[in-house]
Design a protein around this motif. Structure first.
Motif: not given
Length: 151
Positions: A75-95, A106-113
């Protein structure tokens, strides 16, 4: 700076507590330390508290399971932290419990920040030439925030 660093929060992958990793980074005089636990930001709070006490710059990240490999996202900033945790949550919810899995789209869609580091023991992106399907979209999504190398 140490950019691939796992704590004991990454079961069977890291051995030291997050605050101990910050202590060692401070002792070594590193410019910063990135805690990149597997598929989560489990040790981030403990590392953040200790880094604040020692004035060690810290970077929050995670080694994220993507299809048949992994990518380390920082994460480069707060927005990046939010993107990272959203991505991790998506991966956890389906596994299944204790697992996570996301797709390259999905990784590319969350690349901002976020910055992306590819490489390391589990990475097929560095070991195999047939990674163009993954690297092409990653280059487009991350631009100069994509780095490859060995951990």
């Amino acid at each position: 700076a140490a950019l691939w660093c796992k704590s004991n929060c990454s079961f069977l992958e890291g051995a030291s507590h997050p605050d101990e990793l910050v202590d060692e980074a401070h002792r070594l005089g590193l410019a910063a330390v990135a805690l990149t636990d597997r598929d989560g930001v489990y040790g981030a709070v403990r590392a953040h508290v200790r880094a604040g006490e020692l004035a060690v710059p810290r970077i929050v990240g995670s080694e994220v399971s993507v299809e048949d490999t992994t990518v380390t996202l920082l994460a480069m900033d707060r927005a990046g932290y939010a993107q990272l945790t959203r991505l991790i949550t998506q991966g956890r919810l389906r596994a299944e419990k204790g697992e996570s899995r996301v797709g390259w789209d999905e990784v590319c869609a969350h690349a901002s920040g976020l910055s992306a580091l590819v490489g390391g023991d589990r990475s097929v992106m560095v070991r195999e030439v047939a990674c163009d399907q993954s690297i092409g979209p990653m280059k487009e999504a991350f631009g100069d925030r994509l780095d490859a190398g060995a951990a």
